[in-house]
Scaffold this motif. Structure first.
Motif, PDB file in Angstrom:
ATOM      1  N   CYS A  91      -8.660  -2.906  18.873  1.00 46.64           N
ATOM      2  CA  CYS A  91      -9.286  -2.357  20.080  1.00 46.64           C
ATOM      3  C   CYS A  91     -10.224  -3.389  20.710  1.00 46.64           C
ATOM      4  N   PRO A  92      -9.980  -3.748  21.989  1.00 55.93           N
ATOM      5  CA  PRO A  92     -10.764  -4.840  22.586  1.00 55.93           C
ATOM      6  C   PRO A  92     -12.211  -4.471  22.867  1.00 55.93           C
ATOM      7  N   VAL A  93     -12.519  -3.189  22.969  1.00 51.00           N
ATOM      8  CA  VAL A  93     -13.872  -2.816  23.378  1.00 51.00           C
ATOM      9  C   VAL A  93     -14.580  -1.951  22.334  1.00 51.00           C
ATOM     10  N   THR A  96     -12.623   2.566  19.574  1.00 48.68           N
ATOM     11  CA  THR A  96     -12.213   3.328  18.410  1.00 48.68           C
ATOM     12  C   THR A  96     -12.788   2.641  17.185  1.00 48.68           C
ATOM     13  N   CYS A 111     -13.002   4.041  25.983  1.00 46.02           N
ATOM     14  CA  CYS A 111     -11.606   3.599  25.908  1.00 46.02           C
ATOM     15  C   CYS A 111     -11.099   3.241  27.305  1.00 46.02           C
ATOM     16  N   ILE A 112     -10.459   2.064  27.419  1.00 41.10           N
ATOM     17  CA  ILE A 112      -9.948   1.637  28.720  1.00 41.10           C
ATOM     18  C   ILE A 112      -8.491   2.047  28.902  1.00 41.10           C
ATOM     19  N   GLY A 113      -7.899   2.628  27.869  1.00 44.07           N
ATOM     20  CA  GLY A 113      -6.515   3.094  27.985  1.00 44.07           C
ATOM     21  C   GLY A 113      -5.492   1.983  27.934  1.00 44.07           C
ATOM     22  N   CYS A 114      -5.786   0.918  27.171  1.00 44.97           N
ATOM     23  CA  CYS A 114      -4.819  -0.196  27.116  1.00 44.97           C
ATOM     24  C   CYS A 114      -3.653   0.126  26.181  1.00 44.97           C
ATOM     25  N   ARG A 115      -3.837   1.075  25.302  1.00 42.15           N
ATOM     26  CA  ARG A 115      -2.798   1.549  24.397  1.00 42.15           C
ATOM     27  C   ARG A 115      -2.381   0.515  23.350  1.00 42.15           C
ATOM     28  N   TYR A 116      -3.218  -0.488  23.185  1.00 38.78           N
ATOM     29  CA  TYR A 116      -2.949  -1.486  22.146  1.00 38.78           C
ATOM     30  C   TYR A 116      -2.955  -0.802  20.781  1.00 38.78           C
ATOM     31  N   CYS A 117      -3.895   0.140  20.598  1.00 38.96           N
ATOM     32  CA  CYS A 117      -4.006   0.816  19.311  1.00 38.96           C
ATOM     33  C   CYS A 117      -2.752   1.630  19.001  1.00 38.96           C
ATOM     34  N   ARG A 126      -1.171   8.103  17.141  1.00 43.99           N
ATOM     35  CA  ARG A 126      -1.995   8.135  18.359  1.00 43.99           C
ATOM     36  C   ARG A 126      -1.152   8.499  19.576  1.00 43.99           C
ATOM     37  N   VAL A 166      -6.789   7.275  24.921  1.00 43.90           N
ATOM     38  CA  VAL A 166      -5.944   7.552  23.770  1.00 43.90           C
ATOM     39  C   VAL A 166      -6.607   8.615  22.910  1.00 43.90           C
TER      40      VAL A 166
HETATM   41  S1  SF4 Z   1      -6.409   2.381  24.205  1.00 38.86           S
HETATM   42 FE1  SF4 Z   1      -6.938   2.118  22.059  1.00 38.86          FE
HETATM   43  S2  SF4 Z   1      -7.210  -0.083  21.847  1.00 38.86           S
HETATM   44 FE2  SF4 Z   1      -7.309   0.356  24.043  1.00 38.86          FE
HETATM   45  S3  SF4 Z   1      -9.474   0.694  24.458  1.00 38.86           S
HETATM   46 FE3  SF4 Z   1      -8.614   2.712  23.993  1.00 38.86          FE
HETATM   47  S4  SF4 Z   1      -8.977   3.004  21.814  1.00 38.86           S
HETATM   48 FE4  SF4 Z   1      -9.230   0.823  22.242  1.00 38.86          FE
END
Ligand code: SF4
Ligand code: SF4
Lengths: 231, 433
Positions: A91-93, A96, A111-117, A126, A166
């Protein structure tokens, strides 16, 4: 109050180091007792009022072998609340993170909603909240949201958090904070789910997790899940 | 001295140009009137059509895409890594000139820097649009998480863009001879470029590969080879892009494209393609021979799945094999053929990027889960058109305003070629004067 988790969304990993009074939540699921009725999935949806496309808990039904030698396994899957959670590390920020009670939580305000997690979770635990609603099928669906993490969110809006972020199973932190079990454990008709504190060596989960029947999913990845299965 | 070379903006007497940002009236136009009308009409049309995608995305959210929680990333992430690659590749070509002193590419230096800046901007637009909460994009700079490659990337991108802009400004001032000393300016360029090379390789593009490489949950992403492949395919696409940009800009401005430059760039392109092919070979052969069943299922999907054509036709044939074949064949004597190879390659690498993002997300992470299924929606395509046309527009406007495609005032050969006369002729002409 020490166990009250209502302040979760303002705490950060640096201040969530476990203290001795903190519980260490874990779950054990007995696969021999699970009948595959999906009650837990339904209870979870009702408790957390998750929108379409978001399911914190699912039961994976798997059939192996060829007739007459077939075996059917029902695998209920909450979030594993991994102790080495890949979702958290990517998670970049820091939206989580691992809470002091062992539960992996998400800060919907950050959460920025990048969905990397989502890509990083090896258990598919998730979901992204695309903003869907059941209001076509269910009256008043948007009127109230689940008080996840103890946060009262009121009405569900089309672009208010957690929409656009997320979401995942939280072991029902809002319930554990008031001394209740997660909804899935309470509802399980086969009594297949056990929930408890790993810090207490006499708790049922501590004992069952040490049983020779116990195993965890995709253990080779080193994620150290907090959900044990009994084979 | 011929009028032609004066029109090329040789600042023999340059009185009132005191700022680098003011437009030099002697600069040759970016495009001739006819080409300009057609080009901007096409861009405006693309922007108009694409704005529907933007509208949908802004007011409909990510629900207007074909993404789901099973398929969390799709076309916009693919385009994002594609444009980061174009940027890193174009920048590395500029570093051949400014750092490694390969002056045969001098002509394309500022175009390379500008392409790198614009591509990076387009990449950020794509990833910005892909965020569930776009308005929170700036907080990525506020909160840092050292274990997250994405968190590092945001910082590397910012640094990289700042460095590229600085380098372009110096290059433009140098071109306009607004610098106190040409040597000092060259040295500044070399220093900036030298910082930029590791930044582009390890920070920007290798780092973008690392975003995927650390995801152990997904076969084919996880592994150390991945960031390297990213960098090499960036070189491929960046070089090919610059060949096409140089050729079409020259044609549009009514000049003769620099054949030698395109020939030289095609050699770089060929080398990059060969390395890329080699790495692709290892990328596939190792998991196949190791019988890694997760990787194998993804390879099978790429090679024989419903979108296998994107692998065989777009990625392998258009992206790598056909351009290499053209550059190796007797066709290479024709500049047009080389540029066609480059353009096919630029499109083909889009296939590489899609095949990086999509297939590894398709097999379920746990047996029994649903299989992923994804094809970009109209909104996703239209917004992509919008961003790409927007990037092309910004590139064109900057080129109208600043001498991006002008040869260096000392590059007599290039100036002579532009004026349509052989170098030697110009020299003798100057000597007689
Ligand atoms: S989508 Fe997941 S990885 Fe991206 S900011 Fe939200 S919790 Fe972190
Ligand atoms: S199961 Fe997935 S979402 Fe849950 S803690 Fe582990 S990696 Fe994170």
């Amino acid at each position: 109050m020490a166990r009250q988790n209502v302040t979760i969304h303002t705490t950060r990993p640096s201040d969530t180091k476990p203290t001795p009074e903190d519980p260490s939540w874990a779950m054990v699921i007995d696969l021999q007792k699970c009948v595959g009725c999906d009650s837990c999935t339904v209870a979870c949806k009702a408790e957390n009022r998750t929108p379409p496309g978001v399911s914190y808990n699912v039961v994976v039904e798997e059939e192996t072998g060829t007739y007459p030698n077939v075996r059917r396994v029902n695998l209920p899957r909450p979030c594993m609340q991994c102790d080495v959670p890949p979702c958290v590390s990517v998670c970049p920020v820091n939206a989580t993170y691992k809470n002091s009670d062992g539960v992996v939580v998400i800060d919907a305000e950050r959460c920025i909603g990048c969905r990397y997690c989502i890509t990083a979770c090896p258990y598919g635990a998730r979901s992204f909240d695309f903003g869907g609603t059941y209001s076509d099928e269910m009256q008043g669906y948007t009127d109230v949201q689940s008080p996840e993490y103890g946060v009262q969110r009121g009405k569900r809006g089309s672009y208010t958090p957690p929409v656009g972020t997320v979401r995942k199973c939280t072991f029902c932190t809002h319930r554990t904070a008031r001394g209740e079990e997660p909804a899935c454990c309470e509802t399980c008709i086969g009594d297949a789910r056990y929930f408890g504190d790993l810090n207490d060596p006499n708790s049922v989960v501590s004992q069952l997790a040490a049983s020779p029947r116990a195993f965890r999913l995709r253990e080779e990845l080193g994620t150290e899940p907090r959900v044990w299965y009994l084979r | 001295m011929s009028t032609a070379s004066r029109a090329r903006g040789i600042p023999t007497t340059s009185p009132q140009r005191s700022h680098w940002w003011s437009r030099d009236p002697n600069t040759a136009p970016f495009l001739n009137p006819r080409a300009r009308t057609i080009w901007y009409a096409v861009l405006m049309l693309a922007l108009a059509v694409g704005s529907w995608g933007l509208y949908n995305r802004v007011f409909g959210g990510l629900a207007t895409t074909d993404l789901t929680s099973t398929m969390p990333w799709g076309a916009w992430v693919a385009f994002y890594i594609y444009f980061v690659g174009l940027s890193a590749g174009a920048f590395l070509v500029s570093s051949l000139i400014y750092v490694f002193g390969m002056h045969q590419f001098e002509r394309i230096g500022r175009a390379a820097l500008l392409s790198a800046i614009v591509s990076m901007g387009v990449a950020l637009c794509f990833i910005g649009a892909d965020l569930g909460r776009m308005e929170r994009a700036p907080i990525t700079l506020l909160f840092f998480h050292w274990t997250s490659p994405l968190s590092w990337e945001v910082r590397f991108y910012t640094l990289y863009i700042a460095l590229l802009i600085a380098e372009l400004v110096v290059a433009i001032r140098l071109q306009k001879r607004l610098v106190r000393s040409v040597e000092a300016a060259h040295r500044t360029m070399r220093i900036l470029g030298t910082i930029g090379v590791p930044l582009a390789i390890f920070g920007v593009h290798g780092g973008t590969g690392t975003i995927f490489a650390v995801v152990k949950a997904r076969a084919m992403w996880a592994g150390g080879l991945f960031p390297v492949i990213f960098v090499i395919s960036a070189m491929v696409s960046g070089t090919a892009l610059l060949m096409a940009v140089h050729y079409w800009q020259a044609r549009g401005a009514g000049r003769v494209p620099d054949r030698a430059l395109i020939r030289n760039l095609s050699t770089v392109l060929l080398a990059a393609i060969f390395i890329d092919l080699g790495l692709t070979f290892y990328e596939f052969i190792v998991p196949l021979l190791a019988f890694e069943h997760h990787d194998q299922s993804i390879i099978m999907l790429q090679a024989f799945g419903p979108y296998a054509w994107t692998f065989w036709i777009v990625q392998m044939f258009m992206g790598l094999l056909l351009p290499a074949a053209i550059i190796l064949s007797p066709l290479k004597k024709r500049t047009g053929a080389l540029v066609a190879a480059a353009m096919i390659c630029v499109i083909g690498i889009i296939g590489v990027r899609f095949n990086i993002v999509v297939p590894p997300l398709i097999p379920p992470v746990i047996e029994g889960y649903p299989t992923g299924d994804y094809f970009p929606t109209i909104t996703e395509w239209l917004l992509s058109v919008f961003f790409i046309a927007g990037g092309a527009l910004v590139y064109s406007l900057v080129s109208e305003w600043q001498p991006i495609h002008e040869p260096d005032p000392d590059d007599h050969a290039a100036i002579a070629a532009d004026a349509g006369m052989p170098d030697a002729e110009l020299r003798t002409e100057q000597e007689t004067i």
